[in-house]
Every structure is written in structure tokens, then in C-alpha cells.
Scaffold this active site. Structure first.
Site, PDB file in Angstrom:
ATOM      1  CG  PHE A  16      -6.331  25.791 -45.398  1.00 23.64           C
ATOM      2  CD1 PHE A  16      -6.468  26.869 -46.260  1.00 23.64           C
ATOM      3  CD2 PHE A  16      -7.305  25.591 -44.426  1.00 23.64           C
ATOM      4  CE1 PHE A  16      -7.558  27.732 -46.165  1.00 23.64           C
ATOM      5  CE2 PHE A  16      -8.399  26.447 -44.323  1.00 23.64           C
ATOM      6  CZ  PHE A  16      -8.524  27.519 -45.191  1.00 23.64           C
ATOM      7  CG  ASP A  65      -4.231  23.948 -38.229  1.00 23.62           C
ATOM      8  OD1 ASP A  65      -5.216  23.338 -37.766  1.00 23.62           O
ATOM      9  OD2 ASP A  65      -4.332  24.851 -39.083  1.00 23.62           O
ATOM     10  CE  LYS A  85     -12.480  22.233 -41.423  1.00 24.93           C
ATOM     11  NZ  LYS A  85     -11.197  22.930 -41.604  1.00 24.93           N
TER      12      LYS A  85
HETATM   13  C1  LIG Z   1     -10.664  24.291 -41.681  1.00 27.07           C
HETATM   14  C2  LIG Z   1      -9.268  24.544 -41.281  1.00 27.07           C
HETATM   15  C3  LIG Z   1      -8.856  25.801 -40.800  1.00 27.07           C
HETATM   16  C4  LIG Z   1      -9.773  27.003 -40.749  1.00 27.07           C
HETATM   17  O1  LIG Z   1     -10.873  26.815 -39.921  1.00 27.07           O
HETATM   18  P1  LIG Z   1     -12.140  27.800 -40.074  1.00 27.07           P
HETATM   19  O2  LIG Z   1     -13.070  27.344 -38.993  1.00 27.07           O
HETATM   20  O3  LIG Z   1     -12.676  27.626 -41.456  1.00 27.07           O
HETATM   21  O4  LIG Z   1     -11.658  29.180 -39.840  1.00 27.07           O
HETATM   22  C5  LIG Z   1      -7.542  25.945 -40.395  1.00 27.07           C
HETATM   23  N1  LIG Z   1      -6.682  24.916 -40.450  1.00 27.07           N
HETATM   24  C6  LIG Z   1      -7.042  23.703 -40.899  1.00 27.07           C
HETATM   25  C7  LIG Z   1      -6.034  22.595 -40.925  1.00 27.07           C
HETATM   26  C8  LIG Z   1      -8.334  23.481 -41.351  1.00 27.07           C
HETATM   27  O5  LIG Z   1      -8.679  22.280 -41.836  1.00 27.07           O
END
Ligand SMILES: *Cc1c(COP(=O)(O)O)cnc(C)c1O
Length: 404
Positions: free
Chosen positions: A134, A218, A247
Site C-alpha cells: 500500500f 516506504d 504517520k
Molecule cells: C498510511 C500509508 C500511506 C498513505 O499515507 P496517507 O497519509 O494516508 O496519505 C502510504 N504508505 C504506507 C505504507 C502507509 O501505511
């Protein structure tokens, strides 16, 4: 009219039904509008690193808001420069790292996507990403997200992205000198807290380097100490070309960043990217204070130790339903034998515990990095009670065998 009706009428339907109306938080606890208290083991999806209403977080917002909140990226501010320097140090970029600030995880990954395109030019149109990983919900990051059901209503996607299995063999088979970058989510949080195979990152580093492709990690969910290192890639001792964070670094204040290493830091040039809000004094002051407190209170180590303690305590719960724990530090997936994760989340909420189900057979635990014995003991008590509730319902649902 209840708040439920208001939410159902006024809020966008892209989210499911809101599960509660929370009015206040403190540490690892939340209170709803009826005054009921909850133990929060979701922490706003790995966002509230210091828990709720931490004095360091509160003070940073108040002080910076009263000093200087926003001036635009025509100018620099001291908190912005301080945070860039802190992120470079914690990520280990050395002098030649650079930081781009945005306001969310998706924005950080959008910047990373553009970085990959700048590196690729016309010679390298291919981008590899992992199936089931994701990376966000914007059109660019959705194109990087290997979940066909999420993409389907919004086709066509930005072209060039190909999805591969999370194995070294699949990477070897897919890569060539026309690949600009490999995007990796080191522990697939949204897919059910699935860690990459051991050694994958080290192998991916070697393979991408051999083909001149960027390795972009990521760390939006795994960063800021969550897995027991500042960033998950540090468990494998590699140097990526870029990482994205969001986050947990803001502790509840929306902020994201792309951190580049080495020559990848020279790819963006004036005019190629930007953001009005990104990196403003208020957001960077808060994130700087949050990271400062994580460091001062040794919360990265706490994440490692409390994570181990929590897994051990979960292993001690006497239940057929639990298959085991996955993940690292305080990013824990609890596997279930039956597809009852949503029911378990609901039962937990009844018992005063906030947890989350990324899929039908997994519970995700991402509490504040500040948790200690008290929170862990109470979690085990409430989680066990919720499991009993679900087990009882399972027994009732199972037809008893009638002898012929
Ligand atoms: C939450 C998340 C995102 C997206 O972040 P947002 O602040 O919701 O745009 C992207 N990559 C990972 C791995 C995530 O956990």
C-alpha cells in the site's frame, strides 16, 4: 438526531461507518461522548507516537503557533531546517541527503514517484512495486499500490508501474536496465502486517544497484521507531536511495517527507516539485518535538522491548482462535484461524479496547510507543475478554453434529 445520523448524512461515504464519537484523549486512552473510556491500541493508525495530548506535543503546537506558523516555501524557518537535519541524521543519509516536506504519506510518495521519473527519464520508463503493498490513495500513489480492487474504479492508472511478488526471484526475473525504481513497503501494514522475507531488502539493494535503479522504501507506517529501529530498513543495514515517512513522525500533526540519499538527492531541480503547506514552521516544529521526545525517552528501544513483551503475552492467551503474531516492534499483526477479525474489533470496542482489522483474518496492533506494563496488562485482559465473546458466538454459530 444522533452523531451517527449526522456522520451518515454529512461525511463522504468513501469511509465505512464511523465506529465511535471520540471527544478526548490522554496517553493511551480515549473517551467517547458518553464518557466511556477506551484503551487505544490503534493510535490513529500508528500516528500518535506519544499517545494523546502529550505535553511535548501540546507545548510544541502552542509555542510555535504563537511564534510563527507559516510563511511559504519562498522562505526557510528554523524548525524546518532543524527537522531536515534531524531526519537526515536519524536516517543516516550523511551530508549529501536532502529532505522534501509534504503533508501526508501520499504526498511523500507522490514526491518519490516524481523522483523515480526524474531518474528514469525516457530511458527507464518501468517502475516496479510489490503486489499487495500500500502506498496511498491519490492517483499517483494508487498507481503504485498493488491492489487491483482499489485501482479498478479509477482506471486508467498512471502508466509504467508493474507489480511483482515479494521474492528475490521475482525481482531478479522482472528487473532490467529500463527500470527506474523499485518501491518497497518493508512490512505490509494494510495487507495484514506482512514482513518481507528475511534478507529481501539486502538483496533488493544489490540487484537495484546492479541495474542502476533506485531503491525507494516506504517507511510511512514503519518509520519513527515503530519497528524497534528508527526506520525498518536499518534492521538490514542497507542504504536505500530514498525513503518516505509520515504517520508517526508528526504524532498527530499531518506531515510527511521524502528523504533522499546520495546522488538521488540531486535529481530534483528548481521548479520540479512543490507544496504550499509542506514543511511549514508549525508542522516541522511539532514533528521536531515529537522525534526529540522519542529520542529523549528512548522510545525506539521501548518499541522493541514492549513489542517483544506484548507478543509473549499474546502467545500466553489460551485460545484456539489465535494462530500467532507477525511484524516487528510495536507493529504487530495477530493472525486468526477464522475470518472473524471485524467481529473481534467490534467485541473489543464493547469491552473498551480500540484495535483494527486490516483484513478478515488479522488484527493490527499499533499502540503509542510510550506504552508500559500497565497498558500491556490491561490490553491482555480486554483482548482476552473480546476473544471469549467472539469464541462464544462462534460456538453458537457452529451447527452441532446430529448423530445419524
Ligand atoms: C498510511 C500509508 C500511506 C498513505 O499515507 P496517507 O497519509 O494516508 O496519505 C502510504 N504508505 C504506507 C505504507 C502507509 O501505511
Amino acid at each position: 438526531m444522533s452523531w451517527h445520523d449526522d456522520a451518515g448524512r454529512d461525511l463522504v461515504r468513501s469511509f465505512g461507518e464511523r465506529m465511535a464519537l471520540f471527544v478526548r484523549g490522554e496517553g493511551s486512552y480515549l473517551w467517547d461522548a458518553d464518557g466511556k473510556r477506551y484503551l487505544d491500541f490503534l493510535a490513529g493508525i500508528a500516528v500518535d507516537s506519544l499517545g494523546h495530548a502529550h505535553p511535548v506535543f501540546v507545548d510544541a503546537i502552542a509555542t510555535q503557533a504563537a511564534t510563527l506558523a507559516h510563511v511559504s516555501n519562498y522562505f526557510a524557518t528554523p524548525p524546518q531546517l532543524a527537522l531536515a537535519s534531524t531526519l537526515k541524521r536519524l536516517a543516516g543519509t550523511g551530508d549529501d541527503g536532502r529532505v522534501y516536506f509534504g503533508n501526508s504519506g501520499a504526498e511523500a510518495n507522490e514526491a518519490a514517484f516524481k523522483l523515480a521519473r526524474l531518474h528514469g527519464g525516457s530511458e527507464r520508463p518501468r517502475i516496479l512495486a510489490l503486489q499487495d503493498a500500500f502506498h496511498g490513495r491519490t492517483m499517483g500513489t494508487l498507481a503504485l499500490t498493488g491492489k487491483p480492487y482499489m485501482q479498478e474504479p479509477f482506471l486508467p492508472m498512471t502508466p509504467g508501474v508493474e507489480f511483482i511478488d515479494s521474492t528475490v526471484e521475482a525481482l531478479e526475473a522482472a528487473i532490467d536496465d529500463r527500470v527506474a525504481a523499485l518501491f518497497v513497503e518493508p512490512v505490509k501494514g494494510e495487507a495484514g502486517v506482512l514482513p518481507l522475507p528475511e534478507g529481501y531488502l539486502a538483496a533488493a539493494r544489490e540487484i537495484t544497484e546492479r541495474h542502476g535503479a533506485l531503491l525507494i522504501i516506504d517507511e510511512i507506517q514503519t518509520g519513527a521507531g515503530r519497528t524497534g529501529e528508527w526506520f525498518a530498513f536499518q534492521h538490514e543495514g542497507i542504504t536505500p536511495d530514498a525513503i518516505t515517512v509520515a504517520k508517526g513522525i508528526g504524532g498527530g500533526f499531518p506531515i510527511g517527507a521524502l528523504i533522499t540519499f546520495g546522488s538521488a538527492s540531486e535529481l530534483f531541480y528548481p521548479g520540479t516539485h512543490g507544496s504550499t503547506f509542506g514543511g511549514n514552521a508549525l508542522g516541522t516544529a511539532v514533528a521536531g518535538a515529537v522525534l526529540g521526545e522519542i529520542e529523549r525517552a528512548d522510545l525506539v528501544r521501548n518499541a522493541a522491548e514492549r513489542g517483544a513483551q506484548l507478543r509473549e503475552a499474546i502467545a500466553g492467551i489460551d485460545s484456539e482462535l489465535i494462530t500467532g503474531c507477525r511484524g516487528a516492534g510495536l507493529l504487530i499483526g495477530v493472525g486468526l484461524r477464522h475470518p472473524v477479525a471485524k467481529a473481534l474489533v467490534a467485541a473489543a470496542q464493547e469491552h473498551g479496547l480500540v484495535i483494527n482489522a486490516p483484513n478478515d483474518e488479522t488484527i493490527r496492533l499499533v499502540p503509542a510507543l510510550t506504552i508500559g506494563d500497565v497498558e500491556i496488562d490491561e490490553f491482555i485482559e480486554l483482548f482476552t475478554a473480546a476473544i471469549r465473546t467472539v469464541e462464544d458466538a462462534l460456538v453458537l454459530d457452529t451447527p452441532t453434529e446430529v448423530p445419524a
